[in-house]
Design a protein around this motif. Structure first.
Motif, PDB file in Angstrom:
ATOM      1  N   LEU A 207      34.144   4.861  25.155  1.00 44.87           N
ATOM      2  CA  LEU A 207      33.161   4.469  26.169  1.00 44.87           C
ATOM      3  C   LEU A 207      33.488   5.122  27.506  1.00 44.87           C
ATOM      4  N   GLU A 208      34.763   5.193  27.847  1.00 41.54           N
ATOM      5  CA  GLU A 208      35.182   5.889  29.069  1.00 41.54           C
ATOM      6  C   GLU A 208      34.830   7.371  28.985  1.00 41.54           C
ATOM      7  N   ALA A 209      35.087   7.979  27.835  1.00 45.63           N
ATOM      8  CA  ALA A 209      34.764   9.390  27.649  1.00 45.63           C
ATOM      9  C   ALA A 209      33.255   9.620  27.743  1.00 45.63           C
ATOM     10  N   LEU A 210      32.483   8.697  27.183  1.00 41.98           N
ATOM     11  CA  LEU A 210      31.028   8.803  27.258  1.00 41.98           C
ATOM     12  C   LEU A 210      30.560   8.748  28.704  1.00 41.98           C
ATOM     13  N   ALA A 211      31.126   7.842  29.478  1.00 40.50           N
ATOM     14  CA  ALA A 211      30.754   7.722  30.889  1.00 40.50           C
ATOM     15  C   ALA A 211      31.076   9.006  31.646  1.00 40.50           C
ATOM     16  N   ALA A 212      32.292   9.532  31.458  1.00 42.01           N
ATOM     17  CA  ALA A 212      32.683  10.757  32.152  1.00 42.01           C
ATOM     18  C   ALA A 212      31.793  11.919  31.740  1.00 42.01           C
ATOM     19  N   GLY A 213      31.485  11.997  30.447  1.00 40.33           N
ATOM     20  CA  GLY A 213      30.665  13.095  29.955  1.00 40.33           C
ATOM     21  C   GLY A 213      29.234  13.023  30.434  1.00 40.33           C
ATOM     22  N   LEU A 214      28.618  11.837  30.368  1.00 42.43           N
ATOM     23  CA  LEU A 214      27.235  11.697  30.818  1.00 42.43           C
ATOM     24  C   LEU A 214      27.107  11.965  32.317  1.00 42.43           C
ATOM     25  N   GLU A 215      28.108  11.511  33.073  1.00 45.21           N
ATOM     26  CA  GLU A 215      28.089  11.770  34.515  1.00 45.21           C
ATOM     27  C   GLU A 215      28.140  13.270  34.789  1.00 45.21           C
ATOM     28  N   ALA A 216      28.996  13.978  34.054  1.00 45.87           N
ATOM     29  CA  ALA A 216      29.147  15.414  34.271  1.00 45.87           C
ATOM     30  C   ALA A 216      27.910  16.192  33.852  1.00 45.87           C
ATOM     31  N   ILE A 217      27.265  15.759  32.780  1.00 39.61           N
ATOM     32  CA  ILE A 217      26.142  16.512  32.232  1.00 39.61           C
ATOM     33  C   ILE A 217      24.820  16.144  32.891  1.00 39.61           C
ATOM     34  N   SER A 218      24.829  15.119  33.742  1.00 35.37           N
ATOM     35  CA  SER A 218      23.587  14.571  34.284  1.00 35.37           C
ATOM     36  C   SER A 218      22.809  15.550  35.149  1.00 35.37           C
ATOM     37  N   GLN A 219      23.487  16.551  35.715  1.00 31.76           N
ATOM     38  CA  GLN A 219      22.795  17.531  36.546  1.00 31.76           C
ATOM     39  C   GLN A 219      22.082  18.597  35.713  1.00 31.76           C
ATOM     40  N   GLN A 220      22.401  18.634  34.418  1.00 25.14           N
ATOM     41  CA  GLN A 220      21.834  19.683  33.571  1.00 25.14           C
ATOM     42  C   GLN A 220      21.036  19.156  32.388  1.00 25.14           C
ATOM     43  N   ALA A 221      21.094  17.869  32.120  1.00 24.39           N
ATOM     44  CA  ALA A 221      20.428  17.322  30.943  1.00 24.39           C
ATOM     45  C   ALA A 221      20.010  15.884  31.179  1.00 24.39           C
ATOM     46  N   ASP A 222      19.013  15.453  30.417  1.00 23.28           N
ATOM     47  CA  ASP A 222      18.537  14.074  30.469  1.00 23.28           C
ATOM     48  C   ASP A 222      19.250  13.184  29.454  1.00 23.28           C
ATOM     49  N   ALA A 223      19.837  13.830  28.446  1.00 26.91           N
ATOM     50  CA  ALA A 223      20.507  13.094  27.371  1.00 26.91           C
ATOM     51  C   ALA A 223      21.530  14.017  26.732  1.00 26.91           C
ATOM     52  N   ALA A 224      22.361  13.435  25.894  1.00 28.54           N
ATOM     53  CA  ALA A 224      23.386  14.234  25.211  1.00 28.54           C
ATOM     54  C   ALA A 224      23.576  13.743  23.785  1.00 28.54           C
ATOM     55  N   PHE A 225      23.711  14.702  22.866  1.00 30.53           N
ATOM     56  CA  PHE A 225      24.202  14.376  21.534  1.00 30.53           C
ATOM     57  C   PHE A 225      25.706  14.233  21.652  1.00 30.53           C
ATOM     58  N   VAL A 226      26.227  13.105  21.179  1.00 23.83           N
ATOM     59  CA  VAL A 226      27.648  12.784  21.351  1.00 23.83           C
ATOM     60  C   VAL A 226      28.315  12.670  19.993  1.00 23.83           C
ATOM     61  N   CYS A 227      29.442  13.356  19.844  1.00 20.82           N
ATOM     62  CA  CYS A 227      30.212  13.264  18.601  1.00 20.82           C
ATOM     63  C   CYS A 227      31.687  13.362  18.922  1.00 20.82           C
ATOM     64  N   GLY A 228      32.526  13.052  17.936  1.00 22.21           N
ATOM     65  CA  GLY A 228      33.952  13.233  18.073  1.00 22.21           C
ATOM     66  C   GLY A 228      34.342  14.652  17.675  1.00 22.21           C
ATOM     67  N   CYS A 229      35.610  14.973  17.887  1.00 24.55           N
ATOM     68  CA  CYS A 229      36.099  16.306  17.511  1.00 24.55           C
ATOM     69  C   CYS A 229      36.537  16.340  16.058  1.00 24.55           C
ATOM     70  N   ASP A 230      36.316  15.228  15.331  1.00 28.19           N
ATOM     71  CA  ASP A 230      36.829  15.101  13.967  1.00 28.19           C
ATOM     72  C   ASP A 230      35.701  15.084  12.935  1.00 28.19           C
ATOM     73  N   ALA A 231      34.647  15.869  13.199  1.00 30.64           N
ATOM     74  CA  ALA A 231      33.490  15.928  12.290  1.00 30.64           C
ATOM     75  C   ALA A 231      33.331  17.353  11.768  1.00 30.64           C
ATOM     76  N   PRO A 232      34.154  17.757  10.809  1.00 29.14           N
ATOM     77  CA  PRO A 232      34.172  19.162  10.389  1.00 29.14           C
ATOM     78  C   PRO A 232      32.917  19.630   9.673  1.00 29.14           C
ATOM     79  N   PHE A 233      32.093  18.692   9.199  1.00 31.61           N
ATOM     80  CA  PHE A 233      30.915  19.086   8.426  1.00 31.61           C
ATOM     81  C   PHE A 233      29.617  18.842   9.192  1.00 31.61           C
ATOM     82  N   LEU A 234      29.721  18.753  10.516  1.00 35.93           N
ATOM     83  CA  LEU A 234      28.549  18.578  11.357  1.00 35.93           C
ATOM     84  C   LEU A 234      27.617  19.774  11.212  1.00 35.93           C
ATOM     85  N   ARG A 235      26.359  19.503  10.911  1.00 38.63           N
ATOM     86  CA  ARG A 235      25.383  20.567  10.688  1.00 38.63           C
ATOM     87  C   ARG A 235      24.439  20.702  11.881  1.00 38.63           C
ATOM     88  N   PRO A 236      24.205  21.926  12.336  1.00 41.90           N
ATOM     89  CA  PRO A 236      23.231  22.122  13.415  1.00 41.90           C
ATOM     90  C   PRO A 236      21.866  21.543  13.073  1.00 41.90           C
TER      91      PRO A 236
END
Length: 203
Positions: free
Chosen positions: A75-104
């Motif tokens: 939740l802390e990471a989500l807050a930091a990330g959304l705050e940082a991305i807010s100047q460039q996006a309205d929303a964000a797809f959020v995932c962990g770094c442990d999803a090796p089979f994530l498909r575009p």
């Protein structure tokens, strides 16, 4: 709606016993693999890590954000990330770094299904998957109130806002086995993922 991507990698990886960002997956590290699956699909791509955390090499176009406070989970990471991305996006797809089979294709489909809801999240195998979901930047005040109150669970956030649950059946045409939702938390799951990918681990 402008949608970027946040990859969260600042967890302590207690069950794995080592940083998941640095797990070798073929010729790249796991964090690099996840970033590669998102780069070119969404823009911008931010990686959110713990303060002082060392990370594998990432492309220059990927910005690294640090948690504002330690030990407050995703939740802390989500807050930091959304705050940082807010100047460039309205929303964000959020995932962990442990999803090796994530498909575009999976990511694009979920983004296409994101409506006016605060969160658009897959529901499969009897539960929600909040670390494969689309979050609106407008959630930041709600998230901050939760952090201030010590309520740190992402599932609690889904209960406190307008959340659209997307059934797995609506995603299987682009990801038949829903492998995009598969993450790695233990050494055994890591070995199984390497086996699925046809990769022999070399120590």
């Amino acid at each position: 709606m402008r949608v970027g991507a946040l990859v969260l990698c600042g967890g302590r990886s207690r069950r794995m016993g080592t940083s998941k960002a640095w797990l070798r997956f073929g010729e790249e590290f796991l964090l690099q693999r996840v970033v590669r699956s998102l780069k070119g699909t969404l823009e911008p791509v931010f990686v959110v890590s713990a303060r002082g955390q060392r990370l594998p090499f990432l492309p220059d176009c990927v910005e690294i954000i640090r948690d504002r406070a330690p030990d407050r989970g995703p939740l802390e990471a989500l807050a930091a990330g959304l705050e940082a991305i807010s100047q460039q996006a309205d929303a964000a797809f959020v995932c962990g770094c442990d999803a090796p089979f994530l498909r575009p294709e999976f990511v694009r489909r979920l983004v296409q299904m994101a409506s006016e809801a605060d969160i658009t999240v897959p529901h499969a195998n009897g539960r929600l998957h909040p670390l494969a979901a689309v979050y609106r930047v407008s959630l930041l005040p709600v998230i901050q109130k939760m952090l201030d109150a010590g309520a740190l669970r992402l599932t609690t956030l889904t209960e406190r806002c307008d959340c659209r649950s997307v059934p797995g059946s609506a995603l299987r045409d682009v990801d038949p086995e829903l492998e995009s939702l598969r993450n790695i938390n233990t050494p055994e799951e890591y070995r199984m993922a390497l086996s699925t990918a046809g990769i022999l681990r070399g120590d």
